[in-house]
Design a protein around this motif. Structure first.
Motif, PDB file in Angstrom:
ATOM      1  N   ALA A  60      -3.008 -15.034  -5.259  1.00 17.75           N
ATOM      2  CA  ALA A  60      -2.713 -13.661  -5.685  1.00 17.75           C
ATOM      3  C   ALA A  60      -2.480 -12.763  -4.471  1.00 17.75           C
ATOM      4  CB  ALA A  60      -3.854 -13.125  -6.545  1.00 17.75           C
ATOM      5  N   LEU A  61      -3.326 -12.909  -3.455  1.00 19.31           N
ATOM      6  CA  LEU A  61      -3.155 -12.116  -2.229  1.00 19.31           C
ATOM      7  C   LEU A  61      -1.799 -12.407  -1.597  1.00 19.31           C
ATOM      8  CD1 LEU A  61      -4.250 -10.332   0.147  1.00 19.31           C
ATOM      9  CD2 LEU A  61      -4.977 -12.496   1.177  1.00 19.31           C
ATOM     10  N   ARG A  62      -1.438 -13.663  -1.524  1.00 17.19           N
ATOM     11  CA  ARG A  62      -0.169 -14.072  -0.914  1.00 17.19           C
ATOM     12  C   ARG A  62       1.009 -13.373  -1.595  1.00 17.19           C
ATOM     13  NH1 ARG A  62       3.156 -19.256  -1.520  1.00 17.19           N
ATOM     14  NH2 ARG A  62       4.195 -19.445   0.492  1.00 17.19           N
ATOM     15  N   GLN A  63       0.997 -13.394  -2.906  1.00 13.89           N
ATOM     16  CA  GLN A  63       2.071 -12.746  -3.666  1.00 13.89           C
ATOM     17  C   GLN A  63       2.097 -11.243  -3.379  1.00 13.89           C
ATOM     18  OE1 GLN A  63       1.853 -13.629  -7.847  1.00 13.89           O
ATOM     19  NE2 GLN A  63       3.570 -12.310  -8.350  1.00 13.89           N
ATOM     20  N   ASP A  64       0.927 -10.618  -3.336  1.00 15.01           N
ATOM     21  CA  ASP A  64       0.839  -9.176  -3.076  1.00 15.01           C
ATOM     22  C   ASP A  64       1.312  -8.824  -1.667  1.00 15.01           C
ATOM     23  OD1 ASP A  64      -0.172  -8.830  -5.629  1.00 15.01           O
ATOM     24  OD2 ASP A  64      -2.253  -8.566  -4.958  1.00 15.01           O
ATOM     25  N   VAL A  65       0.921  -9.619  -0.683  1.00 15.74           N
ATOM     26  CA  VAL A  65       1.304  -9.339   0.702  1.00 15.74           C
ATOM     27  C   VAL A  65       2.816  -9.500   0.885  1.00 15.74           C
ATOM     28  CG1 VAL A  65       1.090 -10.144   3.096  1.00 15.74           C
ATOM     29  CG2 VAL A  65      -0.962  -9.809   1.698  1.00 15.74           C
ATOM     30  N   LEU A  66       3.382 -10.519   0.279  1.00 19.60           N
ATOM     31  CA  LEU A  66       4.830 -10.703   0.370  1.00 19.60           C
ATOM     32  C   LEU A  66       5.583  -9.528  -0.253  1.00 19.60           C
ATOM     33  CD1 LEU A  66       5.059 -14.524  -0.447  1.00 19.60           C
ATOM     34  CD2 LEU A  66       5.460 -13.424   1.786  1.00 19.60           C
ATOM     35  N   ALA A  67       5.128  -9.082  -1.412  1.00 21.33           N
ATOM     36  CA  ALA A  67       5.759  -7.930  -2.073  1.00 21.33           C
ATOM     37  C   ALA A  67       5.593  -6.673  -1.227  1.00 21.33           C
ATOM     38  CB  ALA A  67       5.164  -7.732  -3.461  1.00 21.33           C
ATOM     39  N   HIS A  68       4.420  -6.505  -0.633  1.00 22.09           N
ATOM     40  CA  HIS A  68       4.151  -5.344   0.214  1.00 22.09           C
ATOM     41  C   HIS A  68       5.087  -5.314   1.422  1.00 22.09           C
ATOM     42  CE1 HIS A  68       1.960  -2.342   2.522  1.00 22.09           C
ATOM     43  NE2 HIS A  68       1.856  -3.220   3.508  1.00 22.09           N
ATOM     44  N   ALA A  69       5.236  -6.439   2.097  1.00 25.52           N
ATOM     45  CA  ALA A  69       6.115  -6.506   3.267  1.00 25.52           C
ATOM     46  C   ALA A  69       7.557  -6.175   2.876  1.00 25.52           C
ATOM     47  CB  ALA A  69       6.038  -7.888   3.919  1.00 25.52           C
ATOM     48  N   ASP A  70       8.007  -6.713   1.759  1.00 26.34           N
ATOM     49  CA  ASP A  70       9.357  -6.412   1.286  1.00 26.34           C
ATOM     50  C   ASP A  70       9.519  -4.920   0.991  1.00 26.34           C
ATOM     51  OD1 ASP A  70      10.112  -9.071   1.524  1.00 26.34           O
ATOM     52  OD2 ASP A  70       9.822  -9.516  -0.611  1.00 26.34           O
ATOM     53  N   SER A  71       8.508  -4.315   0.383  1.00 26.69           N
ATOM     54  CA  SER A  71       8.564  -2.882   0.072  1.00 26.69           C
ATOM     55  C   SER A  71       8.594  -2.041   1.342  1.00 26.69           C
ATOM     56  CB  SER A  71       7.377  -2.471  -0.801  1.00 26.69           C
ATOM     57  OG  SER A  71       7.482  -3.064  -2.075  1.00 26.69           O
ATOM     58  N   GLU A  72       7.786  -2.405   2.322  1.00 28.09           N
ATOM     59  CA  GLU A  72       7.807  -1.665   3.588  1.00 28.09           C
ATOM     60  C   GLU A  72       9.199  -1.731   4.214  1.00 28.09           C
ATOM     61  OE1 GLU A  72       3.399  -1.630   5.560  1.00 28.09           O
ATOM     62  OE2 GLU A  72       4.657  -3.368   5.990  1.00 28.09           O
ATOM     63  N   GLU A  73       9.761  -2.921   4.253  1.00 25.36           N
ATOM     64  CA  GLU A  73      11.072  -3.080   4.873  1.00 25.36           C
ATOM     65  C   GLU A  73      12.146  -2.294   4.125  1.00 25.36           C
ATOM     66  OE1 GLU A  73      11.802  -7.261   5.531  1.00 25.36           O
ATOM     67  OE2 GLU A  73       9.951  -7.465   6.695  1.00 25.36           O
ATOM     68  N   ARG A  74      12.055  -2.284   2.814  1.00 25.95           N
ATOM     69  CA  ARG A  74      13.072  -1.616   2.000  1.00 25.95           C
ATOM     70  C   ARG A  74      12.884  -0.093   1.942  1.00 25.95           C
ATOM     71  NH1 ARG A  74      13.483  -3.930  -3.690  1.00 25.95           N
ATOM     72  NH2 ARG A  74      14.705  -5.455  -2.592  1.00 25.95           N
ATOM     73  N   TYR A  75      11.663   0.357   1.737  1.00 24.30           N
ATOM     74  CA  TYR A  75      11.438   1.781   1.465  1.00 24.30           C
ATOM     75  C   TYR A  75      10.994   2.592   2.673  1.00 24.30           C
ATOM     76  CZ  TYR A  75      11.745   0.055  -3.288  1.00 24.30           C
ATOM     77  OH  TYR A  75      12.177  -0.549  -4.446  1.00 24.30           O
ATOM     78  N   GLU A  76      10.524   1.924   3.711  1.00 21.55           N
ATOM     79  CA  GLU A  76      10.106   2.644   4.913  1.00 21.55           C
ATOM     80  C   GLU A  76      11.038   2.334   6.078  1.00 21.55           C
ATOM     81  OE1 GLU A  76       5.584   3.812   6.027  1.00 21.55           O
ATOM     82  OE2 GLU A  76       5.805   1.809   5.159  1.00 21.55           O
ATOM     83  N   PHE A  77      10.986   1.103   6.548  1.00 18.49           N
ATOM     84  CA  PHE A  77      11.690   0.746   7.775  1.00 18.49           C
ATOM     85  C   PHE A  77      13.190   0.970   7.688  1.00 18.49           C
ATOM     86  CE2 PHE A  77       8.368  -2.912   8.297  1.00 18.49           C
ATOM     87  CZ  PHE A  77       7.340  -1.984   8.304  1.00 18.49           C
ATOM     88  N   ALA A  78      13.788   0.700   6.545  1.00 13.30           N
ATOM     89  CA  ALA A  78      15.242   0.828   6.392  1.00 13.30           C
ATOM     90  C   ALA A  78      15.720   2.254   6.659  1.00 13.30           C
ATOM     91  CB  ALA A  78      15.670   0.387   4.997  1.00 13.30           C
ATOM     92  N   HIS A  79      14.835   3.215   6.474  1.00 12.67           N
ATOM     93  CA  HIS A  79      15.218   4.622   6.666  1.00 12.67           C
ATOM     94  C   HIS A  79      15.013   5.107   8.094  1.00 12.67           C
ATOM     95  CE1 HIS A  79      15.806   5.127   2.374  1.00 12.67           C
ATOM     96  NE2 HIS A  79      14.685   4.457   2.207  1.00 12.67           N
ATOM     97  N   PHE A  80      14.272   4.362   8.888  1.00 12.37           N
ATOM     98  CA  PHE A  80      13.938   4.827  10.230  1.00 12.37           C
ATOM     99  C   PHE A  80      15.162   5.004  11.115  1.00 12.37           C
ATOM    100  CE2 PHE A  80       9.217   3.389  10.532  1.00 12.37           C
ATOM    101  CZ  PHE A  80       8.916   4.195   9.454  1.00 12.37           C
ATOM    102  N   GLN A  81      16.125   4.091  11.024  1.00 14.94           N
ATOM    103  CA  GLN A  81      17.316   4.210  11.864  1.00 14.94           C
ATOM    104  C   GLN A  81      18.157   5.424  11.487  1.00 14.94           C
ATOM    105  OE1 GLN A  81      18.760   0.157  11.376  1.00 14.94           O
ATOM    106  NE2 GLN A  81      18.380  -0.186  13.553  1.00 14.94           N
ATOM    107  N   GLN A  82      18.015   5.896  10.257  1.00 11.04           N
ATOM    108  CA  GLN A  82      18.756   7.080   9.820  1.00 11.04           C
ATOM    109  C   GLN A  82      18.132   8.370  10.339  1.00 11.04           C
ATOM    110  OE1 GLN A  82      18.653   6.661   5.583  1.00 11.04           O
ATOM    111  NE2 GLN A  82      19.880   4.793   5.584  1.00 11.04           N
TER     112      GLN A  82
END
Length: 182
Positions: free
Chosen positions: A103-125
């Protein structure tokens, strides 16, 4: 881990290593699983603390809807800290560990994807290369003194600054003792 000068590159490289460790824990057995899990716990604790101190404050201030994006990431991180805290005292080869770890593994993978999509992707802008490099240096500095174990409830920069130094000393001492024992 190779030297990354841009905070986005650095964080994504850490996410790649986290994914690798999640796989190692899931598929290893015995001492190999135990060691991979300890490596994962340490990396996640340091990584999340540094994000809470450097990345999330930047996101709150500079990306549209940043407060809401960060709120969701912090909830995910707190959930993971609680799971890691529970798992840390379990036998890594027990059925309970394997079930909770899945369960943790699934949550951590989803969390990393969310960070990359909703946080990091906007930083270069919202930041130029110089600012992204400055953030990478700040992230590394935060990681160098971050606790190495999960501490549920320390989910903001202020809470990390209050509890982090003591927790870091205790955690790093515990790590040294564990290393000497194995």
């Amino acid at each position: 881990m190779p030297e990354h000068t841009d905070v986005i590159e650095l964080l994504k490289a850490q996410h790649t290593r986290i994914r690798e460790l999640l796989d190692e824990v899931a598929y290893a057995k015995g001492d190999a699983r135990k060691q991979s899990f300890q490596d994962l716990v340490r990396l996640l604790a340091v990584h999340e603390t540094a994000e809470e101190e450097v990345v999330h404050p930047f996101a709150r201030q500079h990306i549209d809807g940043g407060e809401f994006v960060v709120k969701d990431r912090i909830e995910e991180e707190e959930h993971a800290k609680q799971a890691l805290y529970r798992l840390d005292d379990m036998d890594p080869d027990s059925p309970e560990f394997l079930s909770e770890f899945a369960a943790l593994r699934q949550d951590v993978l989803a969390h990393a994807d969310s960070e990359e999509r909703y946080e990091f992707a906007h930083f270069q802008q919202v930041a130029d290369r110089g600012k992204l490099e400055t953030l990478a240096r700040a992230l590394r500095a935060a990681e160098s003194i971050a606790p190495t174990r999960p501490h549920p409830g320390t989910d903001t920069a202020m809470k990390n600054l209050a509890a982090g130094p003591v927790a870091s000393v205790v955690d790093r001492t515990r790590d040294a003792i564990r290393k000497a024992m194995y």
